[in-house]
Design an enzyme around this catalytic site. Structure first.
Site, PDB file in Angstrom:
ATOM      1  N   ARG A   1     -17.226-112.658  56.872  1.00 29.71           N
ATOM      2  CA  ARG A   1     -16.315-113.424  56.001  1.00 29.71           C
ATOM      3  C   ARG A   1     -15.028-113.765  56.748  1.00 29.71           C
ATOM      4  NH1 ARG A   1     -16.096-109.439  51.318  1.00 29.71           N
ATOM      5  NH2 ARG A   1     -14.544-110.757  50.299  1.00 29.71           N
TER       6      ARG A   1
ATOM      7  N   ARG B   1     -11.801-124.211  50.434  1.00 29.50           N
ATOM      8  CA  ARG B   1     -12.040-123.284  51.537  1.00 29.50           C
ATOM      9  C   ARG B   1     -12.449-124.020  52.807  1.00 29.50           C
ATOM     10  NH1 ARG B   1     -13.221-118.518  48.454  1.00 29.50           N
ATOM     11  NH2 ARG B   1     -13.505-116.693  49.751  1.00 29.50           N
TER      12      ARG B   1
ATOM     13  N   LYS C   1      -5.029-112.969  46.792  1.00 28.62           N
ATOM     14  CA  LYS C   1      -4.932-114.219  46.040  1.00 28.62           C
ATOM     15  C   LYS C   1      -5.243-114.000  44.552  1.00 28.62           C
ATOM     16  CE  LYS C   1      -8.142-116.425  48.372  1.00 28.62           C
ATOM     17  NZ  LYS C   1      -8.640-115.441  49.349  1.00 28.62           N
TER      18      LYS C   1
ATOM     19  N   ARG D   1     -12.282-101.522  48.684  1.00 27.42           N
ATOM     20  CA  ARG D   1     -11.935-102.135  47.395  1.00 27.42           C
ATOM     21  C   ARG D   1     -13.067-102.083  46.377  1.00 27.42           C
ATOM     22  NH1 ARG D   1     -10.787-108.648  47.465  1.00 27.42           N
ATOM     23  NH2 ARG D   1     -12.983-109.129  47.563  1.00 27.42           N
TER      24      ARG D   1
ATOM     25  N   ARG E   1     -18.394-104.756  45.418  1.00 30.37           N
ATOM     26  CA  ARG E   1     -19.085-106.031  45.576  1.00 30.37           C
ATOM     27  C   ARG E   1     -20.053-105.978  46.754  1.00 30.37           C
ATOM     28  NH1 ARG E   1     -14.572-110.613  45.544  1.00 30.37           N
ATOM     29  NH2 ARG E   1     -15.876-111.295  47.274  1.00 30.37           N
TER      30      ARG E   1
HETATM   31  P1  ADP Z   1     -12.828-113.392  48.965  1.00 28.74           P
HETATM   32  O1  ADP Z   1     -11.712-114.409  48.908  1.00 28.74           O
HETATM   33  O2  ADP Z   1     -12.356-112.015  48.767  1.00 28.74           O
HETATM   34  O3  ADP Z   1     -13.747-113.543  50.127  1.00 28.74           O
HETATM   35  P2  ADP Z   1     -14.145-114.729  46.726  1.00 28.74           P
HETATM   36  O4  ADP Z   1     -14.467-114.026  45.469  1.00 28.74           O
HETATM   37  O5  ADP Z   1     -13.084-115.778  46.667  1.00 28.74           O
HETATM   38  O6  ADP Z   1     -13.781-113.593  47.733  1.00 28.74           O
HETATM   39  O7  ADP Z   1     -15.451-115.428  47.324  1.00 28.74           O
HETATM   40  C1  ADP Z   1     -16.646-114.725  47.533  1.00 28.74           C
HETATM   41  C2  ADP Z   1     -17.718-115.628  48.113  1.00 28.74           C
HETATM   42  O8  ADP Z   1     -17.973-116.725  47.209  1.00 28.74           O
HETATM   43  C3  ADP Z   1     -17.355-116.311  49.420  1.00 28.74           C
HETATM   44  O9  ADP Z   1     -17.603-115.486  50.533  1.00 28.74           O
HETATM   45  C4  ADP Z   1     -18.290-117.551  49.375  1.00 28.74           C
HETATM   46  O10 ADP Z   1     -19.604-117.222  49.711  1.00 28.74           O
HETATM   47  C5  ADP Z   1     -18.279-117.931  47.908  1.00 28.74           C
HETATM   48  N1  ADP Z   1     -17.240-118.941  47.594  1.00 28.74           N
HETATM   49  C6  ADP Z   1     -16.156-118.788  46.773  1.00 28.74           C
HETATM   50  N2  ADP Z   1     -15.404-119.903  46.739  1.00 28.74           N
HETATM   51  C7  ADP Z   1     -16.007-120.792  47.582  1.00 28.74           C
HETATM   52  C8  ADP Z   1     -15.723-122.121  48.003  1.00 28.74           C
HETATM   53  N3  ADP Z   1     -14.637-122.773  47.571  1.00 28.74           N
HETATM   54  N4  ADP Z   1     -16.547-122.705  48.907  1.00 28.74           N
HETATM   55  C9  ADP Z   1     -17.635-122.078  49.349  1.00 28.74           C
HETATM   56  N5  ADP Z   1     -17.963-120.839  49.016  1.00 28.74           N
HETATM   57  C10 ADP Z   1     -17.178-120.183  48.130  1.00 28.74           C
END
Ligand code: ADP
Length: 217
Positions: free
Chosen positions: A170, A89, A13, A128, A159
């Site tokens: 996740r 999400r 994404k 990654r 990360r």
């Molecule tokens: P990925 O999509 O690779 O899991 P992100 O960088 O989008 O990574 O998100 C990392 C973490 O940030 C998620 O696992 C969550 O804990 C938090 N997070 C990000 N966006 C949201 C959201 N919209 N609602 C709740 N938690 C979020």
């Protein structure tokens, strides 16, 4: 353009949002990047978010909805198109988003699902590395870890949540909380889907072809 990108962790994404934002002159809002920014500033929000993120759990809806409100109002004020990467999400987040757009008198252009098989997501996430400067992600090469970001030369790091146990959690959280959004947007006739397996450029091309077909500029 007001676009939501949907897809599992590691589905590409963020990478595809970067391609699209150049092409269509829109901004990308990655809630993950935003939260990591807050963590590095050690802000109240960052401290709160970190405890959830490190376990691969979601930051509570109340917190996320509060943040989104401020940001998208700003985009509308500037008449700036945007791509949401990582938001919504959950169903409550999606409902809050649509409600807010309605209040603003505007419509979501599309929710685009980047579809990638689970084994591929695990492979990508566990190898990654992310750039500290521009958030670009790249895979570890056969000869060891990459030393610098191929895009901007910034330092790469792994990360905290890209560790095996956290990755599994996740994915579980994705299945339980985020996958229901596929039907949610389908019911509202806002869902489009592309195959996210393959080379980065091929996937970008699939998205561009879809946008062209839909008359999105
Ligand atoms: P990925 O999509 O690779 O899991 P992100 O960088 O989008 O990574 O998100 C990392 C973490 O940030 C998620 O696992 C969550 O804990 C938090 N997070 C990000 N966006 C949201 C959201 N919209 N609602 C709740 N938690 C979020």
């Amino acid at each position: 353009m007001r676009l939501v990108l949907l897809g599992g962790p590691g589905s590409g994404k963020g990478t595809q949002a970067d391609v699209l934002k150049e092409k269509y002159n829109v901004v990308k809002l990655s809630t993950g990047d935003l939260l990591r920014g807050e963590i590095s500033k050690n802000s109240e929000l960052g401290i709160k978010a970190k405890s959830f993120m490190d376990k691969g759990e979601l930051v509570p809806d109340s917190v996320m909805i509060g943040i989104l409100d401020k940001i998208t109002a700003d985009f509308e004020a500037k008449k700036q198109g945007y791509i949401l990467d990582g938001f919504p999400r959950t169903i409550p987040q999606a409902e809050a988003l649509l409600e807010m757009l309605e209040k603003q008198g505007v419509e979501l252009t599309m929710a685009l699902l980047i579809d990638v098989p689970e084994e591929e997501l695990i492979r990508r996430l566990s190898g990654r590395w992310t750039c500290r400067v521009c958030s670009y992600t790249t895979l570890k090469d056969e000869n060891g870890n990459p030393k610098a970001c191929p895009k901007c030369g910034g330092e790469l790091y792994q990360r905290d949540d890209d560790k095996k146990e956290t990755i599994i959690n996740r994915l579980k959280v994705y299945h339980k909380n985020t996958m229901p959004l596929i039907d949610f947007f389908k019911d509202k006739e806002l869902l489009e889907e592309i195959d996210g397996y393959g080379k980065l450029e091929e996937i970008s091309q699939r998205i561009l072809d879809l946008f062209e077909k839909k008359g999105i500029e």
